[in-house]
Design a protein around this motif. Structure first.
Motif, PDB file in Angstrom:
ATOM      1  N   SER A   1       6.946 -16.257   1.745  1.00 44.64           N
ATOM      2  CA  SER A   1       8.136 -16.689   1.034  1.00 44.64           C
ATOM      3  C   SER A   1       8.454 -15.432   0.206  1.00 44.64           C
ATOM      4  O   SER A   1       9.755 -15.084   0.048  1.00 44.64           O
ATOM      5  CB  SER A   1       7.782 -17.749   0.092  1.00 44.64           C
ATOM      6  N   ILE A   2       7.897 -14.666  -0.462  1.00 50.96           N
ATOM      7  CA  ILE A   2       8.045 -13.574  -1.126  1.00 50.96           C
ATOM      8  C   ILE A   2       8.416 -12.235  -0.253  1.00 50.96           C
ATOM      9  O   ILE A   2       9.608 -11.877  -0.749  1.00 50.96           O
ATOM     10  CB  ILE A   2       6.858 -13.044  -2.229  1.00 50.96           C
TER      11      ILE A   2
ATOM     12  N   TRP B   1       8.392 -21.820   0.635  1.00 50.85           N
ATOM     13  CA  TRP B   1       8.215 -22.079  -0.758  1.00 50.85           C
ATOM     14  C   TRP B   1       7.620 -23.758  -0.869  1.00 50.85           C
ATOM     15  O   TRP B   1       6.963 -23.976  -1.672  1.00 50.85           O
ATOM     16  CB  TRP B   1       9.275 -22.084  -1.589  1.00 50.85           C
TER      17      TRP B   1
ATOM     18  N   LEU C   1       5.842 -11.406  -6.192  1.00 54.17           N
ATOM     19  CA  LEU C   1       7.100 -10.992  -6.089  1.00 54.17           C
ATOM     20  C   LEU C   1       7.293  -9.862  -7.171  1.00 54.17           C
ATOM     21  O   LEU C   1       8.012  -8.680  -6.602  1.00 54.17           O
ATOM     22  CB  LEU C   1       8.021 -12.153  -6.996  1.00 54.17           C
TER      23      LEU C   1
ATOM     24  N   ASN D   1       3.177 -16.752  -7.225  1.00 55.33           N
ATOM     25  CA  ASN D   1       4.509 -16.122  -6.553  1.00 55.33           C
ATOM     26  C   ASN D   1       5.100 -15.121  -7.484  1.00 55.33           C
ATOM     27  O   ASN D   1       5.621 -14.213  -6.864  1.00 55.33           O
ATOM     28  CB  ASN D   1       5.391 -17.525  -6.700  1.00 55.33           C
TER      29      ASN D   1
ATOM     30  N   GLY E   1       2.898 -18.175  -0.029  1.00 51.96           N
ATOM     31  CA  GLY E   1       3.507 -17.888  -1.004  1.00 51.96           C
ATOM     32  C   GLY E   1       3.922 -16.332  -0.425  1.00 51.96           C
ATOM     33  O   GLY E   1       5.115 -15.785  -0.877  1.00 51.96           O
TER      34      GLY E   1
ATOM     35  N   SER F   1      12.315 -18.696   3.640  1.00 49.51           N
ATOM     36  CA  SER F   1      11.763 -18.401   2.752  1.00 49.51           C
ATOM     37  C   SER F   1      11.532 -19.686   1.562  1.00 49.51           C
ATOM     38  O   SER F   1      10.439 -20.137   1.097  1.00 49.51           O
ATOM     39  CB  SER F   1      12.536 -17.329   1.548  1.00 49.51           C
TER      40      SER F   1
ATOM     41  N   GLN G   1       4.379 -24.516   0.427  1.00 52.35           N
ATOM     42  CA  GLN G   1       3.405 -23.951  -0.431  1.00 52.35           C
ATOM     43  C   GLN G   1       3.268 -25.123  -1.508  1.00 52.35           C
ATOM     44  O   GLN G   1       2.314 -24.902  -2.027  1.00 52.35           O
ATOM     45  CB  GLN G   1       4.237 -22.443  -1.047  1.00 52.35           C
TER      46      GLN G   1
ATOM     47  N   SER H   1       1.220 -22.240  -8.809  1.00 50.02           N
ATOM     48  CA  SER H   1       1.895 -21.494  -7.678  1.00 50.02           C
ATOM     49  C   SER H   1       2.822 -20.702  -8.057  1.00 50.02           C
ATOM     50  O   SER H   1       3.178 -19.689  -7.830  1.00 50.02           O
ATOM     51  CB  SER H   1       2.539 -22.766  -6.901  1.00 50.02           C
ATOM     52  N   GLN H   2       3.213 -20.779  -9.425  1.00 53.51           N
ATOM     53  CA  GLN H   2       4.274 -20.056 -10.142  1.00 53.51           C
ATOM     54  C   GLN H   2       3.635 -18.656 -10.416  1.00 53.51           C
ATOM     55  O   GLN H   2       4.534 -17.689 -10.214  1.00 53.51           O
ATOM     56  CB  GLN H   2       4.937 -20.591 -11.432  1.00 53.51           C
TER      57      GLN H   2
END
Length: 643
Positions: free
Chosen positions: A52-53, A137, A207, A203, A49, A133, A140, A199-200
């Motif tokens: 990805s961010i 994700w 972010l 993230n 994560g 990215s 992840q 995960s949301q």
């Protein structure tokens, strides 16, 4: 077994559900995170994560640079043969100071068109960054799924293990449906919350941090303006969230009470019909359902209100950032590409904030369920079993109750200073009115409860110094309610001894006089019984449980009202099986039907937790005491008066 404690009035239980339980949101969330966070997939999820961010926040900066290059080419092509300073001075002389200020922050070269190769390179890098990215994700999400499912497995395993360690008093004081709701509905709700939010949320938080770093790097002034919006939005979310959390706790408490009532109603549906209480039961169900509806409605209303408020505050911040950004471009302190990137970051900042808000209801509901699950996990357990073990089959069966005292409630003693000795191989029948303490004696012997005074010994050894498993392995139990599980008849009999062979199972059934009855069934020993044992009578079920006790080959036998629910013919078979099973074993027989205890070596008469008489059937009848009164009353002597 002891019956459940008296339940509160229906109205009281419904009102209790509407009381707001004290929330422990932060502590419960930390504990749940501890369950999930100790696993390697969770660490991998966070690492992917973060990657990805990081790649995601680089993208707008690259696109802003590409925009500046394109704009520089357009301006340079329109102004050939001049220096940049000459172009800016001319615009100011023409009264276009705003445009001159904007071009001052643009790195164009007069007469030179856009560097398409540089623009293409930047766009290719941006495409690669966004692609990488997205791959992080996807990976992840896979790690998040592994972490969540492992956590669900662990929670269910710990809950099942916890039930095995809880004392009988816990189940006496909690409705079965309420307990089952915690280990089914509540754990499922926790897992669903983790699936939707874990995960949301991670993230979104990463972010937010990454975007804020880039925003402060591009323009501290605009970043401060944007950040001012965040506390306002978070304050609104926190205010609504605290109120919603209480309502979600009410919702899941009401769900547990509704499930408990429905299960109780289903188990007793025949009785409800017999007493024509369908309408009253439906009314009580509507009351429970109404409580659940009100709490769920309030929880969802408060939870749903947070997202529109968040959107309004975020959009207001976006407008302010756009206006101030334009002024910065006009003043020449920022390039158009930087403002474009900043506005993208501003939208990226509002996205995770909105997502966190939209997930608030799911998280609050899941934490409320987790709180109920952890309450079960934290319930007081039986005293750890540190006693010594017995070698199987070495017990002589000498049982002694020495000045035993006990009460289910500390201030309500049920048994006081009771003494009784049972010699090996003897049969003791315990009789007396309902509530006299007969089954309580058996609960104490099996260590479902421990005595509060005196002691109980097996072969001269205090049973509290023995492990519960060792003690109970020497005792065979046939209860009033013939408990059979879903499975074949052979499996139900084999429950009495691990690893029993088919020959041993059938031999036990023959000893219990159940073999003929079983073989008349469609599939014999392989006949599958469901939870209600449909297809076999109460007497046949009891014979199967007696066969199970035969197979366990115990030194001590407990028969608790084993013939109370069978017909006269079946009672004869059960009594014959019980007599054979009791032969050579120390036996405790609890019975209301005095016909089943005439041949006992000793009959003990109990009243109000005390032994008032003991002796043989003949001696007690001759004494004309409490036993004589019970006997004459049971065998249709109408002139008997009972106190």
């Amino acid at each position: 077994m002891r019956a459940g404690l008296p339940q509160k009035e229906q109205a009281n239980s419904v009102e209790d559900a509407s009381e707001a339980p004290r929330s422990k949101f932060a502590a419960t969330a930390r504990r749940l995170l501890g369950v999930v966070g100790i696993q390697r997939p969770f660490i991998a999820m966070l690492t992917l994560g973060l990657a990805s961010i990081t790649l995601n926040v680089i993208g707008p900066l690259l696109l802003g640079r590409a925009t500046d290059l394109v704009l520089a080419g357009v301006i340079g092509r329109q102004n050939p043969g001049m220096d940049k300073s000459d172009v800016i001075d001319r615009l100011r002389q023409q009264g276009q100071s705003a445009l001159a200020g904007m071009l001052q922050s643009t790195g164009f070269t007069p007469g030179r068109s856009s560097d398409l190769a540089a623009v293409s390179t930047i766009l290719a890098i941006a495409l690669g960054v966004y692609g990488l990215s997205g791959l992080c994700w996807i990976l992840q999400g896979r790690q998040a799924t592994r972490a969540i499912q492992r956590s669900a497995y662990r929670l269910r395993a710990e809950a099942e293990s916890k039930l095995a360690r809880l004392p009988l008093s816990y189940f006496d004081s909690h409705k079965r449906g309420e307990v089952l709701s915690r280990i089914t509905n509540d754990i499922d709700n926790v897992v669903q919350m983790l699936q939707q939010s874990m995960s949301q949320l991670s993230n979104s938080l990463l972010l937010i941090v990454g975007v804020l770093v880039m925003m402060f790097w591009l323009s501290p002034l605009l970043a401060v303006i944007a950040v001012v919006v965040v506390p306002s939005a978070m304050a609104v979310t926190a205010l609504l969230g605290r109120r919603a959390q209480t309502r979600f706790a009410e919702q899941w408490k009401a769900t547990g009470q509704l499930n408990a009532y429905v299960e109780e109603l289903y188990d007793s549906h025949a009785l409800v019909k017999a007493f024509d209480r369908s309408e009253a039961s439906a009314t009580a169900f509507r009351d429970h359902n109404e409580v659940l509806f009100r709490s769920a409605f309030r929880a969802q209303l408060l939870s749903g209100a947070s997202q529109p408020m968040m959107n309004f505050i975020n959009n207001l911040g976006y407008v302010i950032v756009a206006v101030v950004g334009c002024l910065r471009v006009v003043s020449g302190t920022m390039s158009i590409g930087d403002v474009q990137a900043f506005i993208q970051y501003s939208r990226q900042l509002s996205g995770p904030l909105t997502q966190v808000t939209s997930l608030a209801g799911v998280v609050q509901s899941g934490i409320a369920s987790a709180e109920r699950v952890f309450e079960l996990m934290d319930a007081a357990e039986e005293v750890p079993d540190t006693g010594r073990r017995l070698r199987q089959g070495t017990s002589q069966g000498l049982v002694a109750f020495e000045s035993v005292s006990f009460g289910y409630e500390p201030d309500e003693p049920l048994i006081e200073d009771l003494s009784l000795t049972v010699e090996p191989g003897k049969t003791v029948a315990i009789v007396g009115p309902t509530g006299a303490g007969k089954t309580t004696l058996i609960n104490l012997l099996l260590r479902f409860y421990d005595v509060t005074g005196g002691r109980i010994t097996l072969d001269g050894v205090d049973i509290r110094s023995l492990s519960r498993n060792a003690l109970r392995s020497e005792i065979g139990v046939v209860l009033q309610d013939a408990w059979l599980f879903t499975g074949s008849i052979a499996d139900n009999i084999a429950y009495g001894r691990e690893g029993a062979t088919r020959e041993q199972i059938e031999a036990a059934a023959r000893s219990a006089h159940a073999d003929h009855l079983i073989r008349t069934l469609p599939n014999g020993y392989d006949t599958v019984l469901d939870n209600d044992s449909t297809g076999v009578s109460a007497g046949e079920r009891q014979l199967i449980t007696i066969a199970r006790a035969f197979l366990s080959d115990p030194a001590i036998l407990v028969l608790d009202e084993a013939t109370s629910s069978v017909d006269t013919r079946t009672e004869l078979l059960v009594r014959r099986a019980m007599a054979q099973l009791s032969r050579g074993r120390t036996s405790f027989v609890i019975a209301h039907r005095l016909s089943t205890v005439r041949d006992a070596d000793t009959i003990v008469v109990m009243e109000n937790g005390a032994i008032v008489e003991q002796g043989t059937h003949t001696d007690l009848l001759a004494a004309d005491g409490a036993y004589s009164v019970l006997y004459r009353a049971q065998f249709a002597m109408p002139t008997v008066e009972l106190n």
